[in-house]
Design an enzyme around this catalytic site. Structure first.
Site, PDB file in Angstrom:
ATOM      1  N   ARG A  94       0.791  -1.153  -0.033  1.00  0.00           N
ATOM      2  CA  ARG A  94       0.104   0.134  -0.224  1.00  0.00           C
ATOM      3  C   ARG A  94       0.735   1.364   0.011  1.00  0.00           C
ATOM      4  O   ARG A  94       2.150   1.113   0.227  1.00  0.00           O
ATOM      5  CB  ARG A  94      -1.027   0.108   1.113  1.00  0.00           C
ATOM      6  CG  ARG A  94      -0.155   0.142   2.458  1.00  0.00           C
ATOM      7  CD  ARG A  94      -0.824   0.499   3.663  1.00  0.00           C
ATOM      8  NE  ARG A  94      -0.187   0.114   5.015  1.00  0.00           N
ATOM      9  CZ  ARG A  94       0.743   0.847   5.505  1.00  0.00           C
ATOM     10  NH1 ARG A  94       0.988   2.033   4.902  1.00  0.00           N
ATOM     11  NH2 ARG A  94       1.523   0.584   6.795  1.00  0.00           N
ATOM     12  N   GLY A  96       1.795   5.011   1.841  1.00  0.00           N
ATOM     13  CA  GLY A  96       1.786   5.516   3.471  1.00  0.00           C
ATOM     14  C   GLY A  96       3.005   4.761   3.967  1.00  0.00           C
ATOM     15  O   GLY A  96       3.785   3.896   3.269  1.00  0.00           O
ATOM     16  N   ILE A  98       4.477   3.760   7.992  1.00  0.00           N
ATOM     17  CA  ILE A  98       4.454   2.634   8.859  1.00  0.00           C
ATOM     18  C   ILE A  98       3.115   2.702   9.815  1.00  0.00           C
ATOM     19  O   ILE A  98       2.823   3.919   9.980  1.00  0.00           O
ATOM     20  CB  ILE A  98       5.682   2.383  10.000  1.00  0.00           C
ATOM     21  CG1 ILE A  98       5.445   0.750  10.579  1.00  0.00           C
ATOM     22  CG2 ILE A  98       6.088   3.755  10.571  1.00  0.00           C
ATOM     23  CD1 ILE A  98       6.869   0.570  10.980  1.00  0.00           C
ATOM     24  N   TYR A 100       0.318   0.653  12.878  1.00  0.00           N
ATOM     25  CA  TYR A 100       0.260  -0.359  13.786  1.00  0.00           C
ATOM     26  C   TYR A 100      -1.267  -0.902  13.709  1.00  0.00           C
ATOM     27  O   TYR A 100      -2.298  -0.049  13.494  1.00  0.00           O
ATOM     28  CB  TYR A 100       0.353   0.040  15.215  1.00  0.00           C
ATOM     29  CG  TYR A 100      -0.491  -0.685  16.127  1.00  0.00           C
ATOM     30  CD1 TYR A 100       0.329  -2.112  16.571  1.00  0.00           C
ATOM     31  CD2 TYR A 100      -1.384  -0.251  17.172  1.00  0.00           C
ATOM     32  CE1 TYR A 100      -0.401  -2.851  17.611  1.00  0.00           C
ATOM     33  CE2 TYR A 100      -1.961  -1.396  17.990  1.00  0.00           C
ATOM     34  CZ  TYR A 100      -1.359  -2.593  18.193  1.00  0.00           C
ATOM     35  OH  TYR A 100      -2.038  -3.279  19.088  1.00  0.00           O
ATOM     36  N   ALA A 166      -5.707   6.116  10.607  1.00  0.00           N
ATOM     37  CA  ALA A 166      -4.935   6.084   9.755  1.00  0.00           C
ATOM     38  C   ALA A 166      -5.430   5.460   8.407  1.00  0.00           C
ATOM     39  O   ALA A 166      -6.348   4.561   8.425  1.00  0.00           O
ATOM     40  CB  ALA A 166      -3.774   5.336  10.232  1.00  0.00           C
ATOM     41  N   GLY A 168      -4.035   4.000   4.261  1.00  0.00           N
ATOM     42  CA  GLY A 168      -3.373   4.037   3.023  1.00  0.00           C
ATOM     43  C   GLY A 168      -3.913   2.784   2.077  1.00  0.00           C
ATOM     44  O   GLY A 168      -4.420   1.766   2.734  1.00  0.00           O
ATOM     45  N   PHE A 180      -8.294   1.555   5.867  1.00  0.00           N
ATOM     46  CA  PHE A 180      -8.316   2.441   7.179  1.00  0.00           C
ATOM     47  C   PHE A 180      -8.252   1.702   8.447  1.00  0.00           C
ATOM     48  O   PHE A 180      -8.606   0.721   8.376  1.00  0.00           O
ATOM     49  CB  PHE A 180      -9.409   3.237   7.065  1.00  0.00           C
ATOM     50  CG  PHE A 180     -10.839   2.732   7.231  1.00  0.00           C
ATOM     51  CD1 PHE A 180     -11.482   2.338   8.167  1.00  0.00           C
ATOM     52  CD2 PHE A 180     -11.539   2.460   5.983  1.00  0.00           C
ATOM     53  CE1 PHE A 180     -12.652   1.712   8.368  1.00  0.00           C
ATOM     54  CE2 PHE A 180     -12.809   1.721   6.063  1.00  0.00           C
ATOM     55  CZ  PHE A 180     -13.184   1.446   7.155  1.00  0.00           C
ATOM     56  N   ALA A 181      -7.668   2.359   9.346  1.00  0.00           N
ATOM     57  CA  ALA A 181      -7.758   1.805  10.790  1.00  0.00           C
ATOM     58  C   ALA A 181      -8.007   2.845  11.823  1.00  0.00           C
ATOM     59  O   ALA A 181      -7.385   3.677  12.027  1.00  0.00           O
ATOM     60  CB  ALA A 181      -6.255   1.309  10.896  1.00  0.00           C
ATOM     61  N   CYS A 197       3.216   6.724  10.814  1.00  0.00           N
ATOM     62  CA  CYS A 197       2.930   7.289   9.577  1.00  0.00           C
ATOM     63  C   CYS A 197       4.280   8.331   9.148  1.00  0.00           C
ATOM     64  O   CYS A 197       3.943   9.099   8.003  1.00  0.00           O
ATOM     65  CB  CYS A 197       1.616   7.971   9.322  1.00  0.00           C
ATOM     66  SG  CYS A 197       0.280   7.204   9.659  1.00  0.00           S
TER      67      CYS A 197
END
Length: 242
Positions: A94, A96, A98, A100, A166, A168, A180-181, A197
């Protein structure tokens, strides 16, 4: 543009699932859609097969994922430390940097043929942000966009601006992957092992932290229901439950 547009989206809640099998499943769905599009190219329009769309919601065990344009130095923990905190590290395709994923976080993976909706990646990202802005608004939080920084934020432009969701994605032949997260009951200590990020001067947050209480299992289901509702509204789609 697809002349036989399909705006129905098949929804699946995968529950708790390891990152790699969930990624493999996304890739499988994406390949099926792309294979259909390739076959359609050699056929007259009236013989085209409709392409499918999917929305997956999932919760991952502790994992850090690094996007293809990311920097490994933003992963602050070594392999031994990752074992100590029961986390894994995966390089992904993806956009972006880093991020979690872990328990208490709602991760969404739309695998859409954007030719069924619109062929505009910028609009796609803004739509995903809008879904989350509306979702957290139902819990009394004012989500915002931060210029030049993808995702959903709180208190943009202030020294204590913080990211709650976040994002990506990857797209191939207008078919999307990743997503998304949204931090709900997320254990925020896990973000201490990365520069989220790749942004050093901004904090991350969660619904739990902002509301100063853990959301109940029923409220977690409410968050998912809200995402589904607003996704259908923003993308003018019909969700089909599998």
């Amino acid at each position: 543009m697809n002349t036989n547009q399909n705006k129905s989206v098949e929804f699946e809640d995968l529950g708790i699932k390891e990152y790699q099998p969930a990624w493999d499943y996304q890739e499988q769905l994406m390949k099926t859609i792309i294979d259909t599009k390739i076959k359609n190219r050699d056929l007259p329009a009236e013989q085209h097969t409709t392409t499918s769309n999917h929305l997956l919601l999932v919760e991952h065990p502790h994992v850090y994922t690094l996007g293809k344009s990311g920097h490994e130095e933003n992963m602050l923990a070594g392999m031994d430390q990752l074992k100590e905190i029961d986390a894994t590290f995966v390089k992904v395709n993806r956009g972006g940097d880093i991020t979690y994923h872990g328990y208490g976080q709602v991760v969404g993976y739309p695998i859409l043929d954007l030719e069924n909706f619109f062929t505009d990646i910028h609009l796609y990202m803004r739509n995903l942000e809008e879904v989350i802005i509306r979702t957290i608004g139902e819990f009394g939080l004012k989500g915002e966009r931060s210029p030049g920084e993808t995702g959903v934020w709180l208190d943009v432009g202030k020294p204590y601006a913080r990211k709650i969701c976040a994002m990506g994605v990857k797209a191939s032949r207008w078919v999307t992957l990743h997503g998304f997260a949204l931090n709900v009951n997320t254990d925020m200590r896990y973000f201490e092992y990365i520069i989220p990020c790749g942004i050093k001067d901004k904090q991350v947050t969660s619904l739990k932290r902002e509301l100063e209480r853990e959301l109940t299992p029923e409220e977690m289901e409410m968050v998912k229901a809200s995402i589904r509702k607003h996704f259908a509204d923003v993308f003018e789609a019909e969700l089909i439950y599998r």
